[in-house]
Design a protein around this motif. Structure first.
Motif, PDB file in Angstrom:
ATOM      1  N   GLY A 266      -0.400   3.175  10.070  1.00 38.92           N
ATOM      2  CA  GLY A 266      -1.576   3.838   9.488  1.00 38.92           C
ATOM      3  C   GLY A 266      -2.098   3.082   8.275  1.00 38.92           C
ATOM      4  N   TYR A 267      -1.184   2.575   7.457  1.00 41.74           N
ATOM      5  CA  TYR A 267      -1.628   1.818   6.280  1.00 41.74           C
ATOM      6  C   TYR A 267      -2.338   0.536   6.697  1.00 41.74           C
TER       7      TYR A 267
ATOM      8  N   LEU B  24      -8.551   7.078   2.339  1.00 38.77           N
ATOM      9  CA  LEU B  24      -7.555   8.008   1.793  1.00 38.77           C
ATOM     10  C   LEU B  24      -7.534   9.313   2.587  1.00 38.77           C
TER      11      LEU B  24
ATOM     12  N   GLU C 169      -8.086   9.678   5.773  1.00 38.49           N
ATOM     13  CA  GLU C 169      -7.352   9.494   7.030  1.00 38.49           C
ATOM     14  C   GLU C 169      -5.846   9.570   6.789  1.00 38.49           C
ATOM     15  N   ILE C 170      -5.415   9.005   5.684  1.00 35.14           N
ATOM     16  CA  ILE C 170      -3.981   9.061   5.359  1.00 35.14           C
ATOM     17  C   ILE C 170      -3.577  10.488   4.987  1.00 35.14           C
TER      18      ILE C 170
ATOM     19  N   ALA D 252      -5.864   1.453   7.760  1.00 35.37           N
ATOM     20  CA  ALA D 252      -6.715   1.746   6.601  1.00 35.37           C
ATOM     21  C   ALA D 252      -7.148   0.446   5.927  1.00 35.37           C
TER      22      ALA D 252
ATOM     23  N   ARG E 283      -2.821  12.726   7.954  1.00 35.58           N
ATOM     24  CA  ARG E 283      -1.491  12.508   8.552  1.00 35.58           C
ATOM     25  C   ARG E 283      -0.367  12.971   7.631  1.00 35.58           C
ATOM     26  N   SER E 284      -0.564  12.804   6.333  1.00 35.01           N
ATOM     27  CA  SER E 284       0.494  13.153   5.364  1.00 35.01           C
ATOM     28  C   SER E 284      -0.122  13.936   4.212  1.00 35.01           C
TER      29      SER E 284
ATOM     30  N   LEU F 208       0.902   3.958  -2.873  1.00 33.84           N
ATOM     31  CA  LEU F 208       0.460   5.338  -2.615  1.00 33.84           C
ATOM     32  C   LEU F 208       1.393   6.346  -3.282  1.00 33.84           C
TER      33      LEU F 208
ATOM     34  N   PHE G  83       0.836  -1.198   0.000  1.00 34.06           N
ATOM     35  CA  PHE G  83       0.000   0.000   0.000  1.00 34.06           C
ATOM     36  C   PHE G  83       0.875   1.255   0.000  1.00 34.06           C
TER      37      PHE G  83
ATOM     38  N   LYS H 150       4.559   5.039   9.388  1.00 40.74           N
ATOM     39  CA  LYS H 150       3.418   5.157   8.467  1.00 40.74           C
ATOM     40  C   LYS H 150       2.740   3.821   8.186  1.00 40.74           C
TER      41      LYS H 150
END
Lengths: 346, 346
Positions: A236-237, B241, B243-244, A240, B247-248, A175, A171, A233
């Motif tokens: 977080g992935y 997406l 939520e990500i 998700a 953070r970034s 991204l 992921f 990170k």
């Protein structure tokens, strides 16, 4: 909730397989999934001498246990990273597993301590090299896995990366469309240019399943995440992907395995190699020679690991970090091998 | 919080651009982003006769407004989908925008009503065809966009898909590695095989930005999501997406545009075309002839839209659904054109 196999009371539900299992058949399910991953991707031969990277967490202890259960000659390899209490505790879990479950099956635990052997620890190394701790740690571990396998005469390094790990890395690479990493993200990396083969037999199993496997099997493991990984990170992935998985069970597995089937080859051309860094990218460019200090394959005079050690104020290892493995063929039945003592090096 | 341009009080912060803007400069930012998307992807020529697919929501009204603002000859096209109150309300917003903001700038709104013209509505069509409503609706709309553009003599269809939409679709396609869709996911689809060119000028702007654009510009739009879209997987992908992105900041944009730069071509080989369905896949196979009923390009005797209409108990359109556009060249300044009345067809 009944076991799919024996109709007895189930202890776990696996929505993506639309199945529930009792303890016995869940353990068998895990073994079957590991066998299938090994077969599907030609990971291991029965004759291979296997080195399992062991952290003391659920995944690495489970994969070691499963490989021993399946009859592989698999030693463990633990690296003391010098991350305070976390490292002390994790080492304790690895040693306890080795003494109670690996040595009786003829395997041994090999240990290397960064502070004892190289005079630095991960927190210092990361600060000195101005690297993200996970990046400095990962690079140090990969270097030592490679070195330990080569010096010890092992055919292959096994890591405990599970489906959640691989899907989260995929992921992250997707991204940002890191095409060079996408071209190399496979559950098997072949031996090449002085690097040993590396394989991930847990790619068909999830974090939750590995935790359950350990609990059901009575394997005591370190539950805490590494304190230095806060803000990583990939956590977080994983979150998700987990949210999507809850709504559509099977998505995570499809994401990873469809990638391997339908997309990975499209990124393997190597025409992006100039964008990447690291030894594997160097290898892709075919421009490797031995590091002047440690002898590892590298494209620079001093390899990235030796540069990190130097910046962190450490010193080179004074000799081999791992003694060669006993190459006596293992009997076809699996009685304990003669050398059942854990070997601490140095 | 100050405007990046004039240092006046800002009304919006855009973390991925590390910028804040006042109303005036935010509006200019949106125009600039649309101009940049149009230029980067060769979407439109100044001479193009443009048909904007208008739903009454923020994105389609904003893109219509922005194109008129930039001087394009852009008519709107509204389809009455027969989704109860939702359709009545959405049509009202589209008509109000047309009367207040489009007609004074020389543009007109064209309408087609599924019930009036074809004797079916989306809920009935989806049930009859046993299709997910969003799928039946999307197919019906794409058919009518194509037909309206061809019959009306328009060069290009504009849709209001924004960055969130495109990133969510990309995420869905990547989660299952739908390589054929990945090969076609671009902000411009060229005219081909009887299909008009289709372009998405909002790909550099987000949902939130389009809502803000409408508010700042005094454009009244339908806020509610379509009641039939509940459970649509793309809403879950957007959440993941988002939520990500929090953070970034910038990840969503990088995900989409890096895909276009580094990955899309790798999926464009067409060697997966046999896995896909739909007219565009047929076109990729070069096996299209006219539908025996409506004349649209199709690989089967009756096109997918006419089959849906038939199953839903509807009837064919009795004539052209759109009258040809006035092809008088528009003066270089932008006074209202003579034909400022909204045309309702039939």
């Amino acid at each position: 909730m009944k076991c799919r196999v024996c109709r007895g009371p189930a202890i776990i539900d696996l929505p993506r397989h639309n199945a529930n299992f009792c303890s016995e058949h869940f353990t068998k399910f895990c073994r079957d999934q590991v066998e299938k991953a090994i077969a599907d991707f030609d990971m291991l031969l029965p004759s291979d001498r296997v080195l399992v990277a062991v952290s003391g967490g659920k995944d690495s202890l489970a994969v070691w246990d499963l490989l021993l259960e399946l009859g592989y000659r698999a030693d463990g390899f633990y690296i003391g990273l010098g991350i305070g209490d976390y490292s002390d505790t994790s080492g304790g879990y690895a040693r306890r597993f080795a003494a109670e479950r690996a040595e009786p099956r003829g395997a041994r635990l090999i240990e290397v301590d960064l502070v004892d052997t190289y005079g630095y620890d991960v927190p210092t190394g990361a600060r000195a090299a101005r690297r993200n701790p996970c990046s400095a740690c990962g690079m140090s571990k990969r270097h030592l896995f490679d070195r330990a396998a080569i010096e010890g005469g092992y055919d292959v390094v096994v890591t405990g990366h599970n489906l959640d790990d691989e899907a989260a890395v995929l992921f992250g690479n997707v991204l940002h469309w890191q095409t060079e990493y996408l071209g190399r993200q496979r559950p098997v990396l072949s031996a090449k240019d002085g690097f040993p083969r590396k394989v991930k037999p847990l790619v068909r199993l999830t974090e939750r399943e590995m935790a359950a496997y350990c609990i059901v099997s009575g394997i005591d493991y370190l539950v805490d995440e590494c304190p230095m990984s806060a803000g990583n990170k990939h956590l977080g992935y994983k979150e998700a992907l987990n949210e999507i998985e809850v709504r559509s069970p099977g998505t995570k597995s499809d994401f990873y395995f469809s990638f391997l089937r339908h997309a990975a080859d499209r990124f393997a051309s190597g025409d992006e190699a100039d964008e990447a860094d690291g030894a594997a990218a160097d290898a892709a460019r075919g421009a490797l020679g031995p590091c002047v200090r440690c002898g590892s394959p590298t494209s620079t005079e001093l390899c990235a690991f030796c540069r990190l050690v130097e910046r962190a104020g450490g010193h080179p290892a004074t000799g081999p970090v791992v003694q060669p493995v006993d190459i006596t063929p293992r009997p076809s039945t699996t009685p304990p091998r003669p050398d059942t003592t854990g070997t601490r090096v140095p």
